[in-house]
Design a protein around this motif. Structure first.
Motif, PDB file in Angstrom:
ATOM      1  N   LYS A  31     -12.876 -52.069 -22.685  1.00 36.76           N
ATOM      2  CA  LYS A  31     -13.304 -50.468 -22.607  1.00 36.76           C
ATOM      3  C   LYS A  31     -13.240 -49.789 -23.785  1.00 36.76           C
ATOM      4  O   LYS A  31     -13.986 -48.895 -24.107  1.00 36.76           O
ATOM      5  CB  LYS A  31     -12.402 -49.869 -21.393  1.00 36.76           C
ATOM      6  CG  LYS A  31     -12.625 -50.165 -19.972  1.00 36.76           C
ATOM      7  CD  LYS A  31     -11.558 -51.014 -19.459  1.00 36.76           C
ATOM      8  CE  LYS A  31     -11.995 -51.527 -18.165  1.00 36.76           C
ATOM      9  NZ  LYS A  31     -10.732 -51.323 -17.204  1.00 36.76           N
ATOM     10  N   ASP A 132     -20.176 -46.947  -5.870  1.00 40.07           N
ATOM     11  CA  ASP A 132     -20.453 -45.580  -5.371  1.00 40.07           C
ATOM     12  C   ASP A 132     -19.860 -44.622  -6.158  1.00 40.07           C
ATOM     13  O   ASP A 132     -20.447 -43.567  -6.365  1.00 40.07           O
ATOM     14  CB  ASP A 132     -20.392 -45.487  -3.835  1.00 40.07           C
ATOM     15  CG  ASP A 132     -19.041 -45.759  -3.453  1.00 40.07           C
ATOM     16  OD1 ASP A 132     -18.374 -46.869  -3.921  1.00 40.07           O
ATOM     17  OD2 ASP A 132     -18.656 -45.484  -2.271  1.00 40.07           O
ATOM     18  N   PHE A 133     -18.780 -44.634  -6.489  1.00 39.88           N
ATOM     19  CA  PHE A 133     -18.091 -43.583  -7.047  1.00 39.88           C
ATOM     20  C   PHE A 133     -18.637 -43.319  -8.437  1.00 39.88           C
ATOM     21  O   PHE A 133     -18.774 -42.049  -8.868  1.00 39.88           O
ATOM     22  CB  PHE A 133     -16.465 -43.715  -7.173  1.00 39.88           C
ATOM     23  CG  PHE A 133     -15.583 -44.076  -5.997  1.00 39.88           C
ATOM     24  CD1 PHE A 133     -16.166 -43.930  -4.700  1.00 39.88           C
ATOM     25  CD2 PHE A 133     -14.473 -44.667  -6.366  1.00 39.88           C
ATOM     26  CE1 PHE A 133     -15.327 -44.145  -3.628  1.00 39.88           C
ATOM     27  CE2 PHE A 133     -13.685 -44.927  -4.802  1.00 39.88           C
ATOM     28  CZ  PHE A 133     -14.191 -44.603  -3.775  1.00 39.88           C
ATOM     29  N   SER A 171      -9.748 -44.848  -8.459  1.00 34.70           N
ATOM     30  CA  SER A 171     -10.217 -46.101  -8.805  1.00 34.70           C
ATOM     31  C   SER A 171     -10.176 -45.892 -10.497  1.00 34.70           C
ATOM     32  O   SER A 171     -10.489 -44.848 -11.176  1.00 34.70           O
ATOM     33  CB  SER A 171     -11.885 -45.896  -8.463  1.00 34.70           C
ATOM     34  OG  SER A 171     -12.516 -46.576  -9.638  1.00 34.70           O
ATOM     35  N   VAL A 172      -9.575 -47.285 -11.109  1.00 37.52           N
ATOM     36  CA  VAL A 172      -9.645 -47.198 -12.363  1.00 37.52           C
ATOM     37  C   VAL A 172     -10.824 -47.104 -12.902  1.00 37.52           C
ATOM     38  O   VAL A 172     -11.258 -46.418 -13.910  1.00 37.52           O
ATOM     39  CB  VAL A 172      -8.983 -48.688 -12.582  1.00 37.52           C
ATOM     40  CG1 VAL A 172      -9.069 -49.186 -14.105  1.00 37.52           C
ATOM     41  CG2 VAL A 172      -7.336 -48.730 -12.156  1.00 37.52           C
ATOM     42  N   GLY A 173     -11.862 -47.946 -12.719  1.00 38.42           N
ATOM     43  CA  GLY A 173     -13.175 -47.793 -13.279  1.00 38.42           C
ATOM     44  C   GLY A 173     -14.123 -46.714 -13.184  1.00 38.42           C
ATOM     45  O   GLY A 173     -14.565 -46.090 -14.254  1.00 38.42           O
ATOM     46  N   GLN A 312       0.931 -53.399  -9.209  1.00 37.16           N
ATOM     47  CA  GLN A 312      -0.542 -53.702  -9.427  1.00 37.16           C
ATOM     48  C   GLN A 312      -0.814 -54.859  -8.605  1.00 37.16           C
ATOM     49  O   GLN A 312      -0.272 -56.013  -8.729  1.00 37.16           O
ATOM     50  CB  GLN A 312      -0.517 -54.088 -10.798  1.00 37.16           C
ATOM     51  CG  GLN A 312      -1.600 -53.244 -11.708  1.00 37.16           C
ATOM     52  CD  GLN A 312      -2.875 -53.942 -11.498  1.00 37.16           C
ATOM     53  OE1 GLN A 312      -2.983 -54.927 -11.080  1.00 37.16           O
ATOM     54  NE2 GLN A 312      -3.846 -52.995 -11.992  1.00 37.16           N
ATOM     55  N   ASP A 314      -3.074 -57.109  -9.453  1.00 36.78           N
ATOM     56  CA  ASP A 314      -3.297 -58.068 -10.073  1.00 36.78           C
ATOM     57  C   ASP A 314      -2.181 -58.935 -10.471  1.00 36.78           C
ATOM     58  O   ASP A 314      -2.050 -60.210 -10.941  1.00 36.78           O
ATOM     59  CB  ASP A 314      -4.180 -57.934 -11.570  1.00 36.78           C
ATOM     60  CG  ASP A 314      -5.383 -56.928 -11.051  1.00 36.78           C
ATOM     61  OD1 ASP A 314      -5.833 -57.205 -10.325  1.00 36.78           O
ATOM     62  OD2 ASP A 314      -5.788 -56.681 -12.405  1.00 36.78           O
ATOM     63  N   VAL A 336      -5.060 -52.456  -2.056  1.00 39.51           N
ATOM     64  CA  VAL A 336      -6.150 -52.300  -3.143  1.00 39.51           C
ATOM     65  C   VAL A 336      -7.511 -52.801  -3.101  1.00 39.51           C
ATOM     66  O   VAL A 336      -8.657 -52.428  -2.972  1.00 39.51           O
ATOM     67  CB  VAL A 336      -5.710 -52.346  -4.711  1.00 39.51           C
ATOM     68  CG1 VAL A 336      -6.813 -52.130  -5.624  1.00 39.51           C
ATOM     69  CG2 VAL A 336      -4.465 -51.733  -4.798  1.00 39.51           C
TER      70      VAL A 336
HETATM   71  C1  LIG Z   1     -11.739 -54.646 -15.599  1.00 38.71           C
HETATM   72  C2  LIG Z   1     -10.747 -53.840 -14.862  1.00 38.71           C
HETATM   73  O1  LIG Z   1     -10.030 -53.011 -15.530  1.00 38.71           O
HETATM   74  N1  LIG Z   1     -10.498 -54.394 -13.774  1.00 38.71           N
HETATM   75  C3  LIG Z   1      -9.378 -53.679 -12.868  1.00 38.71           C
HETATM   76  C4  LIG Z   1      -9.700 -52.397 -12.264  1.00 38.71           C
HETATM   77  O2  LIG Z   1     -10.959 -52.847 -11.547  1.00 38.71           O
HETATM   78  P1  LIG Z   1     -11.784 -51.785 -10.915  1.00 38.71           P
HETATM   79  O3  LIG Z   1     -12.058 -50.668 -11.743  1.00 38.71           O
HETATM   80  O4  LIG Z   1     -13.065 -52.434 -10.668  1.00 38.71           O
HETATM   81  O5  LIG Z   1     -11.101 -51.278  -9.560  1.00 38.71           O
HETATM   82  P2  LIG Z   1     -10.806 -50.101  -9.077  1.00 38.71           P
HETATM   83  O6  LIG Z   1      -9.691 -49.353  -9.293  1.00 38.71           O
HETATM   84  O7  LIG Z   1     -12.240 -49.015  -9.200  1.00 38.71           O
HETATM   85  O8  LIG Z   1     -10.886 -50.411  -7.678  1.00 38.71           O
HETATM   86  C5  LIG Z   1     -10.042 -49.941  -6.387  1.00 38.71           C
HETATM   87  C6  LIG Z   1     -10.673 -49.990  -5.195  1.00 38.71           C
HETATM   88  O9  LIG Z   1     -11.425 -48.718  -5.113  1.00 38.71           O
HETATM   89  C7  LIG Z   1     -12.774 -49.230  -4.656  1.00 38.71           C
HETATM   90  N2  LIG Z   1     -13.940 -48.514  -5.234  1.00 38.71           N
HETATM   91  C8  LIG Z   1     -14.112 -48.652  -6.425  1.00 38.71           C
HETATM   92  C9  LIG Z   1     -15.208 -48.153  -7.224  1.00 38.71           C
HETATM   93  C10 LIG Z   1     -16.093 -47.420  -6.501  1.00 38.71           C
HETATM   94  O10 LIG Z   1     -17.137 -46.883  -6.912  1.00 38.71           O
HETATM   95  N3  LIG Z   1     -15.875 -47.596  -5.032  1.00 38.71           N
HETATM   96  C11 LIG Z   1     -14.945 -48.179  -4.238  1.00 38.71           C
HETATM   97  O11 LIG Z   1     -14.944 -48.191  -3.129  1.00 38.71           O
HETATM   98  C12 LIG Z   1     -12.832 -50.729  -4.664  1.00 38.71           C
HETATM   99  O12 LIG Z   1     -13.549 -51.515  -3.889  1.00 38.71           O
HETATM  100  C13 LIG Z   1     -11.279 -51.032  -4.580  1.00 38.71           C
HETATM  101  O13 LIG Z   1     -10.966 -51.127  -3.003  1.00 38.71           O
HETATM  102  O14 LIG Z   1      -8.768 -51.911 -11.838  1.00 38.71           O
HETATM  103  C14 LIG Z   1      -8.093 -52.671 -10.550  1.00 38.71           C
HETATM  104  C15 LIG Z   1      -7.028 -51.964  -9.793  1.00 38.71           C
HETATM  105  O15 LIG Z   1      -6.152 -51.869 -10.617  1.00 38.71           O
HETATM  106  C16 LIG Z   1      -7.759 -53.965 -11.341  1.00 38.71           C
HETATM  107  O16 LIG Z   1      -7.566 -54.983  -9.962  1.00 38.71           O
HETATM  108  C17 LIG Z   1      -8.748 -54.900 -12.119  1.00 38.71           C
HETATM  109  O17 LIG Z   1      -8.116 -55.892 -12.769  1.00 38.71           O
END
Ligand SMILES: CC(=O)N[C@H]1[C@@H](OP(=O)(O)OP(=O)(O)OC[C@H]2O[C@@H](n3ccc(=O)[nH]c3=O)[C@H](O)[C@@H]2O)O[C@H](CO)[C@@H](O)[C@@H]1O
Ligand SMILES: C=C(OP(=O)(O)O)C(=O)O
Length: 446
Positions: A31, A132-133, A171-173, A312, A314, A336
């Motif tokens: 990132k 979707d987020f 959500s992290v991403g 966490q 992971d 999660v």
């Molecule tokens: C590359 C990276 O940094 N990966 C990490 C990142 O993944 P990543 O960023 O993909 O994980 P998210 O925190 O976004 O996901 C958490 C939850 O939110 C849900 N969700 C997320 C986005 C969205 O648009 N819609 C939705 O429903 C996912 O399905 C999941 O159930 O954070 C996760 C949670 O700490 C870690 O396990 C991953 O190792």
């Protein structure tokens, strides 16, 4: 070393002992590399591990005209985005399915080029993992999004505008998506229900070094005041707390003793508390953390994964292997990812007693309760593990299988080990250094 061979023979029963080093976090470094795209000048990132997710992002940056070259120190990357506007992005499809990171190129590319094409994402198959987020927040900034063959096409008809965003889940991403987009958007963005993982804080540090204005409140609210331009940065990536915890779990499961150079207490406090409750021992100094099995019986625990500062997700899979050696019933509630406990079926084949449940067995009801997801587990121990034929399902599940094979009696054949290179730097060399008896058929190791 990149491992092309797909099978590793693991002769179990030897405690892992010695020292290994963790470098920059898999969940930060790629990132921070994307952030370099936002700068008008070169950025210098230190403590970069040699893992596949970094190589993928390096390829994507180069495809977009960023010059990426090693710096003078080992693990240093210099990224110069001066020629992004003139890049030809013909081969982007080759990156489809490679990792989760391409989605984070949206904001930076919309700011720089006014458009972006994002190929289908990869990452671990541990749940549906919708995006979707991400698209919802990008629309709120003013982006237009269209599904096209092989991915999504995005356009910003005018400069993106700061906005008020409430994430349905931290959500992290999606939090990173907002940060990487809001820093150059016009006006203020207020993000509530943001994720606040240490890797996100470190990304905020990177962006602040570039000239961004970002304030973090105590209630998961992040306020970003957009600026007109950003410069490059110099930054040493925070160490990988997820890799460090994996080695800590390996020390416990194999009755070993591992000094993890680079591990930091601050980002691992929740893990360390749990490790102590299980009966694991650790000692922290300025350079790292020593983890070991103290020789006494391990204790069963109740564990619920959560967003930071919770436990966490992971960290969960490797620790579950150690919990197969604890006395009594441990309860795991994975809140999660809905499918992150599937890896336990192979542990049962090795002799573990792990039963999965659809109900929320932790203290709280999560998004997956009353639905068809086996997201809680009861681990009954201690059980003797036997070597088996194992196929690696995902990154952490894969490392967990390695730990189980190392803790087991007899020999295991672990298939698909290359996947582990996505997030664990030089894991084979590290295993050998720790005294593991592993063989790549037809190849000398160590
Ligand atoms: C590359 C990276 O940094 N990966 C990490 C990142 O993944 P990543 O960023 O993909 O994980 P998210 O925190 O976004 O996901 C958490 C939850 O939110 C849900 N969700 C997320 C986005 C969205 O648009 N819609 C939705 O429903 C996912 O399905 C999941 O159930 O954070 C996760 C949670 O700490 C870690 O396990 C991953 O190792
Ligand atoms: C789930 C993980 O990563 P990713 O988001 O890259 O699939 C992980 O690192 O355990």
């Amino acid at each position: 070393m990149t491992v092309n061979d797909d099978v590793l023979l693991v002769h179990g029963g030897t405690p892992l002992e010695g020292e290994i080093r963790v470098r920059g976090a898999k969940n930060l470094v790629p990132k921070a590399m994307v952030a370099a795209l936002l700068g008008s000048g070169p950025s210098r990132l230190r403590n970069v591990p040699d893992i596949r997710d970094v190589r993928v992002v390096r390829g994507l940056l180069q495809l977009h005209g960023v010059t990426v070259r090693p710096g003078d120190e080992p693990g240093e990357l210099i990224m110069d985005p001066s020629h992004v506007e003139s890049a030809n992005v013909a081969d982007i499809d080759a990156h489809a399915g490679s990792s989760r990171i391409p989605i984070l190129f949206c904001g930076p590319l919309l700011h720089r080029l006014g458009h972006a094409f994002i190929p289908g994402l990869g990452g671990c198959d541990i749940g549906g993992r919708p995006i979707d987020f991400h698209f919802e927040v990008l629309r709120q900034f003013g982006a237009k999004i269209e599904k096209r063959e092989g991915g999504q096409y995005l356009e910003a008809p005018q400069r993106l505008r700061g906005t008020k965003i409430q994430l349905p889940y931290p959500s992290v991403g999606a939090t990173e998506q907002v940060l990487l987009t809001a820093v150059l958007a016009e006006g203020v963005t207020e993000l509530s229900n943001a994720a606040v993982e240490p890797e996100i804080e470190d990304l905020i540090c990177v962006l602040q070094k570039m000239g961004a204005i970002i304030a973090m409140d105590t209630d998961r609210t992040i306020r970003i005041t957009g600026v007109d331009s950003l410069g490059g940065y110099t930054h040493a990536a925070l160490p990988d707390r997820l890799e460090a915890a994996s080695w800590a779990s390996a020390a416990l499961a194999t009755e070993g003793n591992i000094y993890v150079r680079g591990a930091q207490q601050r980002s691992m406090m929740t893990f360390l508390n749990t490790y102590r409750k299980v009966g694991g021992a650790f000692e922290i100094d300025d350079e790292g953390i020593r983890f070991w099995h103290p020789g006494s019986q391990l204790k069963s625990i109740a564990l619920e994964t959560d967003v930071h500062p919770g436990f966490q997700t992971d960290w969960q899979q490797p620790l579950v292997v150690a919990l197969t050696q604890a006395t009594g019933l441990s309860i795991i509630h994975e809140t999660v990812y809905e499918s992150r406990l599937g890896f336990t079926s192979a542990l049962n084949q090795m002799g573990a007693h792990i039963q999965l449940y659809r109900e929320c067995l932790g203290g709280s009801n999560c998004r997956f309760g009353q639905r068809n997801f086996l997201h809680s587990a009861v681990v009954s121990g201690p059980t003797k593990l036997q070597g088996a034929d194992l196929v690696i399902p995902d990154l952490r599940g894969g490392f967990s299988y390695l730990i189980a094979a190392l803790a087991a009696q007899g020999t295991s054949r672990v298939h698909g080990i290359d996947l582990i290179n996505r997030g664990y730097e030089n894991f084979m060399e590290k295993l050998v250094e720790l005294g593991a008896k592993v063989e790549l058929p037809g190849k000398a190791l160590g």
